[in-house]
Enzyme design. Structure first.
Site, PDB file in Angstrom:
ATOM      1  N   LYS A 223      -3.918   7.114  -9.432  1.00 27.63           N
ATOM      2  CA  LYS A 223      -2.989   7.912 -10.248  1.00 27.63           C
ATOM      3  C   LYS A 223      -3.142   7.575 -11.737  1.00 27.63           C
ATOM      4  O   LYS A 223      -3.096   8.457 -12.600  1.00 27.63           O
ATOM      5  CB  LYS A 223      -1.548   7.663  -9.779  1.00 27.63           C
ATOM      6  CG  LYS A 223      -1.247   8.234  -8.390  1.00 27.63           C
ATOM      7  CD  LYS A 223      -1.162   9.750  -8.420  1.00 27.63           C
ATOM      8  CE  LYS A 223      -0.960  10.376  -7.066  1.00 27.63           C
ATOM      9  NZ  LYS A 223      -0.804  11.823  -7.095  1.00 27.63           N
TER      10      LYS A 223
ATOM     11  N   ASN B 149     -10.746  11.615  -3.020  1.00 22.69           N
ATOM     12  CA  ASN B 149      -9.750  12.655  -2.814  1.00 22.69           C
ATOM     13  C   ASN B 149      -8.853  12.831  -4.049  1.00 22.69           C
ATOM     14  O   ASN B 149      -8.556  13.952  -4.454  1.00 22.69           O
ATOM     15  CB  ASN B 149      -8.898  12.282  -1.594  1.00 22.69           C
ATOM     16  CG  ASN B 149      -8.149  13.455  -1.052  1.00 22.69           C
ATOM     17  OD1 ASN B 149      -8.731  14.486  -0.783  1.00 22.69           O
ATOM     18  ND2 ASN B 149      -6.850  13.323  -0.926  1.00 22.69           N
TER      19      ASN B 149
ATOM     20  N   TYR C 268      -4.124   3.131  -4.487  1.00 22.05           N
ATOM     21  CA  TYR C 268      -3.382   4.379  -4.692  1.00 22.05           C
ATOM     22  C   TYR C 268      -2.881   4.463  -6.137  1.00 22.05           C
ATOM     23  O   TYR C 268      -3.104   5.460  -6.836  1.00 22.05           O
ATOM     24  CB  TYR C 268      -2.202   4.467  -3.709  1.00 22.05           C
ATOM     25  CG  TYR C 268      -1.220   5.542  -4.072  1.00 22.05           C
ATOM     26  CD1 TYR C 268      -1.524   6.881  -3.844  1.00 22.05           C
ATOM     27  CD2 TYR C 268      -0.001   5.229  -4.682  1.00 22.05           C
ATOM     28  CE1 TYR C 268      -0.633   7.878  -4.213  1.00 22.05           C
ATOM     29  CE2 TYR C 268       0.883   6.221  -5.049  1.00 22.05           C
ATOM     30  CZ  TYR C 268       0.577   7.549  -4.810  1.00 22.05           C
ATOM     31  OH  TYR C 268       1.454   8.526  -5.186  1.00 22.05           O
TER      32      TYR C 268
ATOM     33  N   SER D 222       2.882   8.652 -10.597  1.00 22.62           N
ATOM     34  CA  SER D 222       3.719   7.811  -9.741  1.00 22.62           C
ATOM     35  C   SER D 222       4.173   6.564 -10.480  1.00 22.62           C
ATOM     36  O   SER D 222       3.456   6.031 -11.340  1.00 22.62           O
ATOM     37  CB  SER D 222       2.902   7.403  -8.518  1.00 22.62           C
ATOM     38  OG  SER D 222       3.563   6.402  -7.795  1.00 22.62           O
TER      39      SER D 222
ATOM     40  N   ASP E  48      -4.115  24.544  -0.604  1.00 23.81           N
ATOM     41  CA  ASP E  48      -3.797  23.339   0.175  1.00 23.81           C
ATOM     42  C   ASP E  48      -4.793  23.231   1.325  1.00 23.81           C
ATOM     43  O   ASP E  48      -5.080  24.238   1.993  1.00 23.81           O
ATOM     44  CB  ASP E  48      -2.361  23.466   0.718  1.00 23.81           C
ATOM     45  CG  ASP E  48      -1.793  22.132   1.194  1.00 23.81           C
ATOM     46  OD1 ASP E  48      -0.745  21.728   0.648  1.00 23.81           O
ATOM     47  OD2 ASP E  48      -2.380  21.509   2.104  1.00 23.81           O
TER      48      ASP E  48
ATOM     49  N   ASP F 206       3.777  -3.733  -2.037  1.00 21.29           N
ATOM     50  CA  ASP F 206       5.164  -3.350  -2.348  1.00 21.29           C
ATOM     51  C   ASP F 206       5.745  -4.200  -3.482  1.00 21.29           C
ATOM     52  O   ASP F 206       6.045  -5.373  -3.273  1.00 21.29           O
ATOM     53  CB  ASP F 206       6.056  -3.575  -1.112  1.00 21.29           C
ATOM     54  CG  ASP F 206       6.198  -2.351  -0.246  1.00 21.29           C
ATOM     55  OD1 ASP F 206       5.883  -1.243  -0.699  1.00 21.29           O
ATOM     56  OD2 ASP F 206       6.658  -2.513   0.906  1.00 21.29           O
TER      57      ASP F 206
HETATM   58  N1  UDP Z   1      10.395   0.131   4.183  1.00 17.77           N
HETATM   59  C1  UDP Z   1      10.894  -0.648   5.217  1.00 17.77           C
HETATM   60  N2  UDP Z   1      10.725  -0.196   6.491  1.00 17.77           N
HETATM   61  C2  UDP Z   1      10.082   0.965   6.804  1.00 17.77           C
HETATM   62  C3  UDP Z   1       9.579   1.768   5.739  1.00 17.77           C
HETATM   63  C4  UDP Z   1       9.745   1.316   4.451  1.00 17.77           C
HETATM   64  O1  UDP Z   1      11.477  -1.716   4.976  1.00 17.77           O
HETATM   65  O2  UDP Z   1       9.946   1.286   7.982  1.00 17.77           O
HETATM   66  C5  UDP Z   1      10.593  -0.301   2.789  1.00 17.77           C
HETATM   67  C6  UDP Z   1       9.314  -0.457   1.975  1.00 17.77           C
HETATM   68  O3  UDP Z   1       8.811  -1.763   2.099  1.00 17.77           O
HETATM   69  C7  UDP Z   1       9.784  -0.131   0.565  1.00 17.77           C
HETATM   70  C8  UDP Z   1      10.938   0.851   0.777  1.00 17.77           C
HETATM   71  O4  UDP Z   1      11.317   0.722   2.151  1.00 17.77           O
HETATM   72  O5  UDP Z   1      10.300  -1.277  -0.051  1.00 17.77           O
HETATM   73  C9  UDP Z   1      10.535   2.301   0.529  1.00 17.77           C
HETATM   74  O6  UDP Z   1       9.331   2.540   1.249  1.00 17.77           O
HETATM   75  P1  UDP Z   1       8.698   3.987   1.356  1.00 17.77           P
HETATM   76  O7  UDP Z   1       7.477   3.848   2.229  1.00 17.77           O
HETATM   77  O8  UDP Z   1       9.726   4.952   1.779  1.00 17.77           O
HETATM   78  O9  UDP Z   1       8.292   4.352  -0.131  1.00 17.77           O
HETATM   79  P2  UDP Z   1       7.398   3.551  -1.213  1.00 17.77           P
HETATM   80  O10 UDP Z   1       8.365   2.786  -2.062  1.00 17.77           O
HETATM   81  O11 UDP Z   1       6.432   2.693  -0.489  1.00 17.77           O
HETATM   82  O12 UDP Z   1       6.754   4.659  -1.968  1.00 17.77           O
END
Ligand code: UDP
Length: 329
Positions: free
Chosen positions: A145, A92, A141, A117, A31, A284
């Site tokens: 993957k 990376n 990202y 993922s 790591d 998202d």
């Molecule tokens: N999210 C949110 N507020 C925050 C962080 C995340 O509304 O402060 C939402 C984000 O838009 C997603 C969900 O929570 O729909 C999960 O986000 P996270 O970053 O935990 O994981 P991801 O799905 O992006 O891997």
């Protein structure tokens, strides 16, 4: 088995290392300690602080280790950051994985379990997501993957690699004994951010988008407990055959909205956790949850945590016991 674990000091990696040690495997963690924590690495494992970009060190370690297989967690994982720094993500994640595979090939190590993922699916045509749905990622990202999955597939044909891509949904929760958990800086994930509010470390959460085409307008995700991720990794490495590519969606099969998650956290913590609306976050997809039938059938995997409140409770126990993460515990 003797297993080389990249990124084993990170959140998912450290729980998996503990699971491997509990199952009697010998583990070497590699790591770069950029986001990993020394304290998170199980005492039974050996830790080498090094970067996968240091090909000579990887080569030397693999040459001497007598490894039966590799678990590959090391990666940059912030979807938003990947949009502004794609080259960093490709180097990376993709370039370093290619280097790792070259060294594995050179030392005849033909087994890898890879942290893929659900981001490789992009915005799926429907939910729950099955493995045969098109992979069309919407962020750099996710594309890194997916690119790695292709490298793995081609390697299974060309040099006999056995590879399992575990397409995780949202890793969540903490070790049941609250001794290991999530500690990112900056913290970008929803559950720790919500719990920071309950700890009085921030005033409220922002909900990124309330106008999604979902039942309550907020994004839906599948929060899979990190100890359940550990058990699926063990099952994958223990059943790996050469010259074979396998992929599995690893989630609970239950979709939880941002609003539902906040409500669960209010129930668990007894704190009112104020939430305010904010614009959508780029990259998202509205709704992601797994159909985990394949991993359950083929690997006999059964998640212990299906109720989001139980998952949040383990995270809460960890954050309460370690309000400033590992180093300040
Ligand atoms: N999210 C949110 N507020 C925050 C962080 C995340 O509304 O402060 C939402 C984000 O838009 C997603 C969900 O929570 O729909 C999960 O986000 P996270 O970053 O935990 O994981 P991801 O799905 O992006 O891997």
């Amino acid at each position: 088995m003797n297993i080389f674990v990249t990124g084993g000091a990170g959140y998912v990696g450290s729980h998996c290392v503990r699971g491997l040690c509990d199952a009697g495997h010998a583990v070497v963690v590699f790591d770069n300690m950029v986001s990993g924590h020394r304290e998170a690495v199980d005492q039974r494992a050996k830790l080498i602080a090094g970067d996968l970009g240091d090909v000579d060190l990887v080569d030397k370690t693999l040459a001497q280790g007598g490894f039966d297989g590799v678990m590959h967690f090391a990666a940059a994982l912030d979807v938003n950051e990947s949009i502004s720094k794609p080259l960093h993500y490709y180097r990376n994640n993709v370039v370093n994985t290619v280097s790792l595979l070259e060294r594995m090939c050179a030392h005849d190590i033909r087994s890898i379990v890879f942290s893929s993922s659900c981001a490789t699916y992009g915005t799926p045509p429907s939910v729950p997501i099955t493995e045969d749905m098109p992979q069309d990622p919407i962020s750099p990202y996710g594309r890194t993957k997916l690119a790695i999955e292709w490298v793995l597939r081609d390697s299974t044909v060309a040099w006999g690699l056995g590879a399992t891509a575990l397409r995780y949904f949202n890793a969540a929760g903490a070790a049941a004994d609250a001794s290991l958990g999530e500690d990112h800086d900056p913290e970008i994930h929803l559950i720790p951010r919500v719990l920071q509010v309950a700890l009085g470390q921030s005033e409220g959460i922002k909900i990124f988008g309330l106008d999604y085409p979902t039942p309550d307008g907020t994004c839906v995700r599948d929060y899979v407990h990190v100890e359940d991720l550990a058990s699926v990794h063990c099952a994958a490495i223990e059943t790996q055959a050469e010259s074979q590519f396998r992929c599995y969606n690893v989630g609970t099969g239950v979709g939880v909205s941002v609003k539902e998650l906040a409500a669960a956290a209010r129930e668990v913590t007894g704190h009112d956790i104020p939430a305010s609306p904010a614009p959508r976050r780029e990259g998202d997809p509205p709704e992601l949850y797994a159909d985990p039938t394949k991993v359950m059938t083929e690997l006999g995997w059964q998640p212990k945590y299906a109720d989001i409140r139980k998952t949040v409770e383990t995270a809460w126990n960890w954050h309460r016991a370690h309000p400033n993460g590992f180093t300040a515990a």
